[in-house]
Design a protein around this motif. Structure first.
Motif, PDB file in Angstrom:
ATOM      1  N   ASP A 147     -38.515  60.154 -73.042  1.00  0.00           N
ATOM      2  CA  ASP A 147     -36.974  60.315 -72.611  1.00  0.00           C
ATOM      3  C   ASP A 147     -35.912  60.804 -73.790  1.00  0.00           C
ATOM      4  O   ASP A 147     -35.956  60.105 -74.588  1.00  0.00           O
ATOM      5  CB  ASP A 147     -36.907  58.591 -72.026  1.00  0.00           C
ATOM      6  CG  ASP A 147     -35.345  58.667 -71.461  1.00  0.00           C
ATOM      7  OD1 ASP A 147     -34.497  59.521 -71.437  1.00  0.00           O
ATOM      8  OD2 ASP A 147     -35.026  57.377 -70.879  1.00  0.00           O
ATOM      9  N   ASN A 148     -35.404  61.611 -73.185  1.00  0.00           N
ATOM     10  CA  ASN A 148     -34.641  62.622 -73.940  1.00  0.00           C
ATOM     11  C   ASN A 148     -33.151  62.408 -73.819  1.00  0.00           C
ATOM     12  O   ASN A 148     -32.265  63.111 -74.251  1.00  0.00           O
ATOM     13  CB  ASN A 148     -35.035  64.120 -74.346  1.00  0.00           C
ATOM     14  CG  ASN A 148     -36.321  64.246 -74.725  1.00  0.00           C
ATOM     15  OD1 ASN A 148     -36.741  63.659 -75.805  1.00  0.00           O
ATOM     16  ND2 ASN A 148     -37.006  65.222 -74.272  1.00  0.00           N
ATOM     17  N   THR A 149     -32.948  61.439 -73.090  1.00  0.00           N
ATOM     18  CA  THR A 149     -31.404  61.139 -72.728  1.00  0.00           C
ATOM     19  C   THR A 149     -30.643  60.522 -73.722  1.00  0.00           C
ATOM     20  O   THR A 149     -31.373  59.950 -74.777  1.00  0.00           O
ATOM     21  CB  THR A 149     -31.246  60.216 -71.755  1.00  0.00           C
ATOM     22  OG1 THR A 149     -31.881  58.843 -71.941  1.00  0.00           O
ATOM     23  CG2 THR A 149     -31.827  60.755 -70.344  1.00  0.00           C
ATOM     24  N   PRO A 150     -29.276  60.548 -73.855  1.00  0.00           N
ATOM     25  CA  PRO A 150     -28.425  60.132 -75.178  1.00  0.00           C
ATOM     26  C   PRO A 150     -28.769  58.806 -75.534  1.00  0.00           C
ATOM     27  O   PRO A 150     -28.885  58.299 -76.593  1.00  0.00           O
ATOM     28  CB  PRO A 150     -27.121  60.595 -74.952  1.00  0.00           C
ATOM     29  CG  PRO A 150     -27.235  61.689 -73.979  1.00  0.00           C
ATOM     30  CD  PRO A 150     -28.385  61.638 -73.011  1.00  0.00           C
ATOM     31  N   GLU A 151     -28.873  57.973 -74.348  1.00  0.00           N
ATOM     32  CA  GLU A 151     -29.070  56.399 -74.381  1.00  0.00           C
ATOM     33  C   GLU A 151     -30.538  56.137 -75.026  1.00  0.00           C
ATOM     34  O   GLU A 151     -30.519  55.343 -75.966  1.00  0.00           O
ATOM     35  CB  GLU A 151     -28.712  55.752 -72.946  1.00  0.00           C
ATOM     36  CG  GLU A 151     -27.390  55.880 -72.359  1.00  0.00           C
ATOM     37  CD  GLU A 151     -27.485  55.336 -71.226  1.00  0.00           C
ATOM     38  OE1 GLU A 151     -28.342  54.712 -70.703  1.00  0.00           O
ATOM     39  OE2 GLU A 151     -26.415  55.274 -70.568  1.00  0.00           O
ATOM     40  N   VAL A 153     -32.101  58.118 -76.870  1.00  0.00           N
ATOM     41  CA  VAL A 153     -32.143  58.681 -78.203  1.00  0.00           C
ATOM     42  C   VAL A 153     -31.507  57.536 -79.260  1.00  0.00           C
ATOM     43  O   VAL A 153     -31.933  57.352 -80.143  1.00  0.00           O
ATOM     44  CB  VAL A 153     -31.598  59.907 -78.520  1.00  0.00           C
ATOM     45  CG1 VAL A 153     -31.200  60.380 -79.757  1.00  0.00           C
ATOM     46  CG2 VAL A 153     -32.304  61.171 -77.763  1.00  0.00           C
ATOM     47  N   ARG A 154     -30.365  57.070 -78.925  1.00  0.00           N
ATOM     48  CA  ARG A 154     -29.716  55.934 -79.488  1.00  0.00           C
ATOM     49  C   ARG A 154     -30.632  54.722 -79.659  1.00  0.00           C
ATOM     50  O   ARG A 154     -30.657  54.017 -80.639  1.00  0.00           O
ATOM     51  CB  ARG A 154     -28.276  55.607 -79.080  1.00  0.00           C
ATOM     52  CG  ARG A 154     -27.190  56.589 -78.930  1.00  0.00           C
ATOM     53  CD  ARG A 154     -25.756  56.195 -78.723  1.00  0.00           C
ATOM     54  NE  ARG A 154     -25.845  55.619 -77.329  1.00  0.00           N
ATOM     55  CZ  ARG A 154     -25.463  56.623 -76.461  1.00  0.00           C
ATOM     56  NH1 ARG A 154     -25.022  57.776 -76.567  1.00  0.00           N
ATOM     57  NH2 ARG A 154     -25.190  55.980 -75.113  1.00  0.00           N
ATOM     58  N   ARG A 155     -31.413  54.506 -78.453  1.00  0.00           N
ATOM     59  CA  ARG A 155     -32.070  53.294 -78.734  1.00  0.00           C
ATOM     60  C   ARG A 155     -33.182  53.501 -79.594  1.00  0.00           C
ATOM     61  O   ARG A 155     -33.507  52.488 -80.339  1.00  0.00           O
ATOM     62  CB  ARG A 155     -32.594  52.981 -77.117  1.00  0.00           C
ATOM     63  CG  ARG A 155     -33.588  51.735 -77.044  1.00  0.00           C
ATOM     64  CD  ARG A 155     -33.732  51.293 -75.645  1.00  0.00           C
ATOM     65  NE  ARG A 155     -34.317  52.398 -74.874  1.00  0.00           N
ATOM     66  CZ  ARG A 155     -33.793  53.106 -73.855  1.00  0.00           C
ATOM     67  NH1 ARG A 155     -32.607  53.077 -73.529  1.00  0.00           N
ATOM     68  NH2 ARG A 155     -34.721  54.080 -73.452  1.00  0.00           N
ATOM     69  N   ARG A 156     -33.798  54.489 -79.349  1.00  0.00           N
ATOM     70  CA  ARG A 156     -35.103  54.866 -80.439  1.00  0.00           C
ATOM     71  C   ARG A 156     -34.396  54.822 -81.905  1.00  0.00           C
ATOM     72  O   ARG A 156     -35.085  54.211 -82.852  1.00  0.00           O
ATOM     73  CB  ARG A 156     -35.630  56.150 -80.271  1.00  0.00           C
ATOM     74  CG  ARG A 156     -36.498  56.050 -79.075  1.00  0.00           C
ATOM     75  CD  ARG A 156     -37.399  57.281 -79.088  1.00  0.00           C
ATOM     76  NE  ARG A 156     -36.777  58.468 -78.862  1.00  0.00           N
ATOM     77  CZ  ARG A 156     -36.492  59.119 -77.641  1.00  0.00           C
ATOM     78  NH1 ARG A 156     -36.963  58.426 -76.639  1.00  0.00           N
ATOM     79  NH2 ARG A 156     -35.655  60.164 -77.585  1.00  0.00           N
ATOM     80  N   GLN A 157     -33.169  55.350 -82.220  1.00  0.00           N
ATOM     81  CA  GLN A 157     -32.700  55.260 -83.507  1.00  0.00           C
ATOM     82  C   GLN A 157     -32.276  53.837 -84.026  1.00  0.00           C
ATOM     83  O   GLN A 157     -32.572  53.491 -85.146  1.00  0.00           O
ATOM     84  CB  GLN A 157     -31.195  56.066 -83.512  1.00  0.00           C
ATOM     85  CG  GLN A 157     -31.484  57.692 -83.439  1.00  0.00           C
ATOM     86  CD  GLN A 157     -30.067  58.322 -83.516  1.00  0.00           C
ATOM     87  OE1 GLN A 157     -29.076  57.813 -83.142  1.00  0.00           O
ATOM     88  NE2 GLN A 157     -30.364  59.771 -83.563  1.00  0.00           N
TER      89      GLN A 157
END
Length: 248
Positions: A147-151, A153-157
């Motif tokens: 999943d490369n969606t912004p949400e 990405v923020r969740r993985r960070q």
């Protein structure tokens, strides 16, 4: 032999069978028709409607195959994302879930010859993580959607930040524990050193003590009377003279 009348048990049985998953080789993607057996599929390919559709596609077959391929990939990825998210799953098992819908686009209408080729394509495009499945009975590969969606990405960070914070807390606790252990060892060493010094002093004290238990005698003299300041009184005679007795 005519068709079964509506509402009869045979009609209902045929409808139930038609809803089930049939073999892919008996499915016509051009007409979107599922045949139940080889004879039915052969009869369908000889029908006028099928021949007409094939003539239309024959004018530009590459475009139609590209459209089928794009639709197959879109539906496959959409179902993978919605049903399993980023969790890994066996590719063969998931493909069975995908083809359970009779209205999907079949792989035999796309440019992909096999499921393995399609899985490798997903890995090369960075759409899925692909690994060899050694635990599953089906074998093959496991796929996991990326999943490369912004949400996402923020969740993985945020998850990585929490993991690093947890590592920092663990390192801090480890250092505190090591300091406590070191301090305890130093106190033990100090106590051992003090105990050894006390034992050494006790040994020295024992050496200074007399071994025999005889009492100690101290002699001293008072000296002469003059020296002591004491004067001797004269002795009074007990027998007085007779003359003195008569005068009284």
């Amino acid at each position: 032999m005519g068709r079964a009348e509506v509402g009869t048990p045979k009609y209902i049985a045929n409808k139930m069978k038609s809803k089930g998953l049939q073999r892919l080789r008996w499915y016509c993607q051009v007409c979107e028709k599922q045949c139940r057996d080889e004879n039915g599929f052969r009869c369908h390919t000889q029908s006028e409607a099928h021949v007409r559709q094939m003539l239309i596609i024959g004018e530009n077959p590459q475009k139609k195959i590209a459209d089928f391929t794009e639709q197959f990939k879109r539906d496959f990825i959409s179902l993978l994302r919605s049903s399993h998210g980023e969790k890994p799953i066996n590719a063969n098992k998931f493909y069975q879930e995908y083809i359970a819908d009779r209205n999907h686009v079949h792989m035999n209408a796309t440019r992909f010859v096999s499921l393995t080729e399609f899985v490798k394509y997903l890995e090369s495009e960075g759409i899925c993580n692909v690994e060899v499945d050694e635990k599953s009975r089906e074998g093959g590969f496991t796929i996991a959607y990326i999943d490369n969606t912004p949400e996402a990405v923020r969740r993985r960070q945020l998850a990585q930040k929490r993991e690093r914070a947890g590592d920092d807390d663990s390192e801090r606790e480890r250092k505190v524990l090591e300091a406590q252990i070191k301090k305890a060892q130093e106190e033990i060493e100090k106590k051992a050193a003090g105990k050894s010094a006390e034992e050494e002093n006790n040994e020295k004290t024992k050496e200074l003590q007399r071994s025999d238990q005889q009492p100690i005698k101290i002699g001293f003299s008072l000296g002469s009377g003059k020296a002591s300041g004491l004067a001797k009184k004269p002795a009074i005679p007990l027998n007085r003279p007779k003359k003195l007795l008569k005068m009284k």
